[in-house]
Design a protein around this motif. Structure first.
Motif, PDB file in Angstrom:
ATOM      1  N   SER A   2      -2.785   2.052  -2.113  1.00  9.98           N
ATOM      2  CA  SER A   2      -1.929   1.723  -3.247  1.00  9.98           C
ATOM      3  C   SER A   2      -2.386   0.420  -3.880  1.00  9.98           C
ATOM      4  CB  SER A   2      -0.490   1.598  -2.744  1.00  9.98           C
ATOM      5  OG  SER A   2       0.323   1.077  -3.743  1.00  9.98           O
ATOM      6  N   SER A   6       3.612  -1.779  -1.040  1.00  9.99           N
ATOM      7  CA  SER A   6       4.959  -1.323  -0.734  1.00  9.99           C
ATOM      8  C   SER A   6       5.413  -2.090   0.496  1.00  9.99           C
ATOM      9  CB  SER A   6       4.954   0.179  -0.484  1.00  9.99           C
ATOM     10  OG  SER A   6       4.265   0.467   0.707  1.00  9.99           O
ATOM     11  N   PRO A   7       6.674  -1.981   0.876  1.00  6.42           N
ATOM     12  CA  PRO A   7       7.130  -2.731   2.042  1.00  6.42           C
ATOM     13  C   PRO A   7       6.323  -2.416   3.305  1.00  6.42           C
ATOM     14  CG  PRO A   7       8.992  -1.812   0.852  1.00  6.42           C
ATOM     15  CD  PRO A   7       7.745  -1.281   0.204  1.00  6.42           C
ATOM     16  N   ALA A   8       5.772  -1.211   3.421  1.00  2.00           N
ATOM     17  CA  ALA A   8       5.013  -0.836   4.611  1.00  2.00           C
ATOM     18  C   ALA A   8       3.530  -1.178   4.473  1.00  2.00           C
ATOM     19  CB  ALA A   8       5.183   0.652   4.880  1.00  2.00           C
ATOM     20  N   SER A   9       3.128  -1.714   3.335  1.00  5.32           N
ATOM     21  CA  SER A   9       1.716  -2.038   3.122  1.00  5.32           C
ATOM     22  C   SER A   9       1.377  -3.386   3.729  1.00  5.32           C
ATOM     23  CB  SER A   9       1.393  -2.091   1.630  1.00  5.32           C
ATOM     24  OG  SER A   9       1.515  -0.832   1.055  1.00  5.32           O
ATOM     25  N   GLU A  10       0.108  -3.509   4.091  1.00  4.56           N
ATOM     26  CA  GLU A  10      -0.381  -4.797   4.572  1.00  4.56           C
ATOM     27  C   GLU A  10      -1.761  -5.022   3.984  1.00  4.56           C
ATOM     28  OE1 GLU A  10      -2.218  -3.664   8.879  1.00  4.56           O
ATOM     29  OE2 GLU A  10      -0.061  -3.946   8.761  1.00  4.56           O
ATOM     30  N   CYS A  25      -2.764  -1.577   2.001  1.00  2.00           N
ATOM     31  CA  CYS A  25      -2.709  -0.182   2.418  1.00  2.00           C
ATOM     32  C   CYS A  25      -1.711  -0.049   3.554  1.00  2.00           C
ATOM     33  CB  CYS A  25      -4.085   0.339   2.826  1.00  2.00           C
ATOM     34  SG  CYS A  25      -4.667  -0.232   4.422  1.00  2.00           S
ATOM     35  N   ALA A  26      -1.300   1.186   3.788  1.00  3.42           N
ATOM     36  CA  ALA A  26      -0.388   1.465   4.896  1.00  3.42           C
ATOM     37  C   ALA A  26      -1.141   1.281   6.210  1.00  3.42           C
ATOM     38  CB  ALA A  26       0.144   2.892   4.776  1.00  3.42           C
ATOM     39  N   PRO A  27      -0.470   0.849   7.255  1.00  2.69           N
ATOM     40  CA  PRO A  27      -1.148   0.619   8.536  1.00  2.69           C
ATOM     41  C   PRO A  27      -1.931   1.839   9.044  1.00  2.69           C
ATOM     42  CG  PRO A  27       1.067  -0.285   8.612  1.00  2.69           C
ATOM     43  CD  PRO A  27       0.949   0.468   7.311  1.00  2.69           C
ATOM     44  N   GLU A  28      -1.406   3.034   8.825  1.00  2.00           N
ATOM     45  CA  GLU A  28      -2.094   4.234   9.304  1.00  2.00           C
ATOM     46  C   GLU A  28      -3.349   4.567   8.491  1.00  2.00           C
ATOM     47  OE1 GLU A  28       1.239   5.592   6.537  1.00  2.00           O
ATOM     48  OE2 GLU A  28       1.080   4.166   8.196  1.00  2.00           O
ATOM     49  N   GLU A  29      -3.524   3.935   7.328  1.00  2.00           N
ATOM     50  CA  GLU A  29      -4.718   4.150   6.510  1.00  2.00           C
ATOM     51  C   GLU A  29      -5.794   3.084   6.751  1.00  2.00           C
ATOM     52  OE1 GLU A  29      -3.342   4.218   2.484  1.00  2.00           O
ATOM     53  OE2 GLU A  29      -2.510   6.222   2.666  1.00  2.00           O
ATOM     54  N   ARG A  30      -5.475   2.069   7.507  1.00  2.00           N
ATOM     55  CA  ARG A  30      -6.371   0.923   7.712  1.00  2.00           C
ATOM     56  C   ARG A  30      -7.747   1.337   8.246  1.00  2.00           C
ATOM     57  NH1 ARG A  30      -7.306  -4.264   8.628  1.00  2.00           N
ATOM     58  NH2 ARG A  30      -7.740  -5.216  10.613  1.00  2.00           N
TER      59      ARG A  30
END
Length: 105
Positions: A2, A6-10, A25-30
């Motif tokens: 993204s 978003s709140p879940a992004s880092e 990005c979301a943790p699962e996409e790292r």
């Protein structure tokens, strides 16, 4: 991935030709994002070794075109294989139905 966190992004730090980029990005996409950045960095380094004018922007565009060309070729092969498997399954299904119809009668 993204562009607005978003709140879940880092934020994830990526390095391309010794330049650092922060991408949310979301943790699962790292892991996938880091692998993609590593692949892109390697492609840009290969192109830089053979380029007359190795500007970052030019290398990024050349790498994008090269990777897209490879991707489309693989997708075309995959689509052909999918059609082949689908056709083979349809043939097997017709044979099975014919064999079962012969047993029922």
């Amino acid at each position: 991935m993204s562009s607005t966190p978003s709140p879940a992004s880092e934020p994830v730090a990526l390095r391309l030709l010794d330049r650092e980029f922060l991408i949310a990005c979301a943790p699962e996409e790292r892991e996938g994002l880091l692998a993609a950045a590593s692949f892109l960095d390697q492609k840009m380094r290969e192109l830089r070794a053979n380029a007359r004018t190795p500007g970052f922007d030019r290398l990024a565009v050349l790498a994008a075109i090269s990777i897209t060309h490879e991707y489309l070729g693989l997708r075309k092969q995959h689509d052909g294989a999918d059609r082949s498997v689908t056709d083979g399954l349809a043939t097997l299904r017709r044979k099975l139905e014919a064999a079962l119809d012969g047993q029922v009668r």
